[in-house]
Write a protein that holds these residues in place. Structure first.
Motif, PDB file in Angstrom:
ATOM      1  N   UNK A 109     -17.158  39.431  47.179  1.00 15.56           N
ATOM      2  CA  UNK A 109     -16.794  39.729  48.579  1.00 15.56           C
ATOM      3  C   UNK A 109     -15.745  38.729  49.064  1.00 15.56           C
ATOM      4  N   UNK A 110     -15.915  37.462  48.703  1.00 14.68           N
ATOM      5  CA  UNK A 110     -14.974  36.430  49.119  1.00 14.68           C
ATOM      6  C   UNK A 110     -13.583  36.697  48.530  1.00 14.68           C
ATOM      7  N   UNK A 111     -13.519  37.029  47.237  1.00 15.42           N
ATOM      8  CA  UNK A 111     -12.241  37.319  46.596  1.00 15.42           C
ATOM      9  C   UNK A 111     -11.581  38.541  47.217  1.00 15.42           C
ATOM     10  N   UNK A 112     -12.354  39.591  47.480  1.00 18.46           N
ATOM     11  CA  UNK A 112     -11.799  40.817  48.065  1.00 18.46           C
ATOM     12  C   UNK A 112     -11.313  40.587  49.491  1.00 18.46           C
ATOM     13  N   UNK A 113     -11.979  39.703  50.235  1.00 16.15           N
ATOM     14  CA  UNK A 113     -11.580  39.423  51.619  1.00 16.15           C
ATOM     15  C   UNK A 113     -10.245  38.683  51.679  1.00 16.15           C
TER      16      UNK A 113
END
Length: 114
Positions: free
Chosen positions: A108-112
């Motif tokens: 989720x952090x990478x996609x954000x």
């Protein structure tokens, strides 16, 4: 241990971290000293030090409970049975001693960032 914040309603992921900070004293019936941390959805919400833990295994009939404390209370703030009235959907116990890495949160952090 208690949370430092109010836990919101809805689905949450609770995590508990146990880190030994001393040596056991088996002859006196004391286990290791430890620091414990409570997390909700990966965020720290409480911590504390355990002055003593159980020094040996509890046997076949003992263990830990999820959602209820039917035995002796571990503190005087409540009386058993102290039953959770919500729904526990899943429990994962990891006794490897290795830090748990939340791969879903990492994704989720990478996609954000994109």
């Amino acid at each position: 241990m208690r949370s430092d914040t109010v836990i919101p309603e809805g689905d949450q992921i609770f995590s508990f971290e146990f880190a030994p900070t001393g040596e056991p004293d088996i002859p006196t019936g004391k286990g290791v000293l430890a620091n414990v941390k409570l997390f909700v959805d990966g965020k720290p919400v409480g911590s504390g030090d355990l002055p003593v833990t159980i020094p040996l295994s509890l046997g076949l009939a003992a263990g830990f409970s999820v959602g209820v404390d039917a035995g002796s209370p571990v503190m005087t703030d409540y009386q058993p049975p102290f039953a959770f009235t919500g729904t526990v959907k899943k429990v994962l116990v990891d006794i490897s001693g290795e830090p748990i890495e939340d791969m879903e949160a990492k994704m989720r952090m990478y996609l954000a960032r994109q």
